[in-house]
Design a protein around this motif. Structure first.
Motif: not given
Length: 480
Positions: A28-31, A250-257, A262-269
């Motif tokens: 999540l975002d730190p805030t 499901s995690a691979e597909f979430a990464g693609w979404l 263009r949320d590359f941080g969560r993509t890599l996660y």
């Protein structure tokens, strides 16, 4: 708004988390954690099981911690469309109520969990089983009869474990009972029919993704992934490996979404989660496939050296991959090489190798990369030519194969943006801008930020013609 949640803060500190480290553990975002602690927002339902685990408290204890500092009589108002009332009408949940996110007609909606409000709203027809927050709810007789066939344990389990985020509108009564029992006692009840249900949910998401876009698909996919992450440790050994395989998928597909928005941080996660689950499940082919997806992410981030090494790792790894996956990895390698300075002619042999792999007979029974075909390879070859400084050759390939009925709406819009870029680099500004305007309409309808970002690049290419009317039009639609 509520006040400070000191109990929650004490629990976080007792578990040795800062706000930032807890947010990182929850992706999540730190805030966000700060907002929870000040009573401004609530954790989403599907995040709560993992949050409770991190804080070393039960789900019931977590609910008590979150209730501190929040008015007990009302919860934050949410919009609910009422019959014979304006769409801006707000409602509040009664004592004991919860706000439950569910998917209604393909969009997430926060539903107040008192039966009277649900039954009176236009959400009612879409929720065949009433969602109740307490025993005092006044429900229609037919809905009460259905709901009461479930045990109180099953109802509480559904609410606490967040599965309604994903599945309630699609479940019949038998499935609802089975899934709720699985969430309450995964060791006893998380059986193969439940696993197959989640698999069908994921398959439906993949089928609809190119039309609905990530904004509507992600909540369901994250719900599936969250349920798997929460319960993989509790299921029987006979089903655990298959559950982890589905988790990796499901995690691979979430990464693609996330890549599409263009949320590359969560993509890599999520790609890392997919890799971990694939390793634990003993699924080497998925491990190779995730490396290919990381190579694609490296292209988006314009990291050609990483893209090159990842593409080569896909081909060298100790796994057996379908020919179509191998073909895409060879094409990715060729594209990385042109980004590093190779000419189109220099990588022609690799592109030929990719096409031969794709056309070769393959007896392997594997669904990985099932979407990859000759048309997509042609599109990616066009990208390669553009990167190699041969945009005219790329335009010829787009003109040959970029036909709307061969693609989903999202993918068609994306490749239109790439065609627009090639046209601009080839010195055809008006046609490039017109193509870009058409692409932008597809991007808006499918929430594809990836496409919008490509159009920003097209506008850079068109800067010498910025005063032409159609180029100005493209700038306006991209800005909105």
């Amino acid at each position: 708004m509520g006040g400070r949640r000191f109990g929650f803060i004490r629990a976080r500190k007792a578990a040795c988390f800062t706000q930032e480290s807890l947010a990182h553990a929850l992706n999540l975002d730190p805030t966000t954690v700060g907002h929870w602690e000040r009573g401004r927002t609530e954790p989403l339902v599907y995040k709560r099981p993992k949050l409770a685990k991190l804080l070393k408290v039960s789900l019931a204890e977590l609910e008590d911690l979150l209730a501190e500092g929040t008015p007990r009589e009302t919860v934050q108002s949410v919009p609910v469309v009422q019959r014979n009332a304006p769409s801006t009408t707000t409602r509040t949940t009664p004592r004991g109520g919860l706000l439950l996110p569910v998917m209604v007609n393909g969009r997430p909606v926060l539903v107040p969990l008192d039966g009277t409000t649900v039954a009176a709203s236009e959400l009612g027809p879409h929720l065949p089983l009433a969602l109740v927050a307490g025993d005092e709810a006044d429900l229609p007789a037919d809905q009460t009869a259905e709901w009461d066939t479930m045990s109180p344990l099953s109802r509480r389990s559904l609410l606490k474990h967040g599965i309604p985020t994903t599945v309630l509108p699609a479940l019949g009564l038998d499935d609802l009972q089975r899934v709720s029992e699985a969430m309450a006692d995964a060791r006893r009840h998380f059986d193969r029919p439940v696993l197959e249900y989640f698999s069908r949910q994921l398959a439906a998401c993949k089928a609809d993704d190119g039309t609905l876009g990530p904004a509507k698909t992600l909540p369901i996919v994250l719900g599936v992934a969250g349920a798997i992450e929460e319960h993989a440790r509790d299921v029987k050994p006979a089903i655990r490996r298959d559950l982890l395989r589905l988790g990796a998928e499901s995690a691979e597909f979430a990464g693609w979404l996330y890549r599409d928005v263009r949320d590359f941080g969560r993509t890599l996660y999520w790609y890392d989660r997919a890799m971990e689950w694939a390793q634990e499940a003993g699924d080497p082919a998925m491990q190779g496939y995730v490396l290919l997806k990381k190579a694609q992410l490296a292209f988006d981030e314009r990291e050609p050296r990483r893209m090159l090494s990842l593409s080569q790792a896909v081909q060298r790894g100790p796994w057996t991959l379908p020919n179509r996956v191998q073909a895409e990895s060879v094409q990715q390698e060729a594209r990385a090489e042109v980004m590093l300075g190779a000419t189109a002619d220099a990588v022609a042999s690799k592109l030929d190798e990719a096409r031969q792999l794709l056309g070769a007979r393959d007896d392997r029974d594997c669904s990985l990369g099932a979407h990859y075909n000759d048309t997509l390879l042609t599109m990616q070859t066009a990208i390669c030519y553009t990167e190699a400084g041969a945009p005219r050759r790329a335009v010829e390939l787009y003109d040959e194969s970029l036909v709307e009925d061969r693609f989903s709406p999202r993918d068609y819009g994306f490749f239109l943006s790439l065609r627009a870029g090639s046209l601009a680099l080839a010195g055809e500004p008006d046609e490039a801008a017109r193509t870009g305007v058409e692409s932008a309409a597809r991007a808006d309808s499918t929430s594809s930020r990836r496409t919008k970002q490509e159009l920003v690049r097209v506008l850079e290419y068109l800067r010498p013609w910025a005063n032409r009317p159609v180029v100005m039009q493209l700038g306006e639609v991209v800005a909105t």
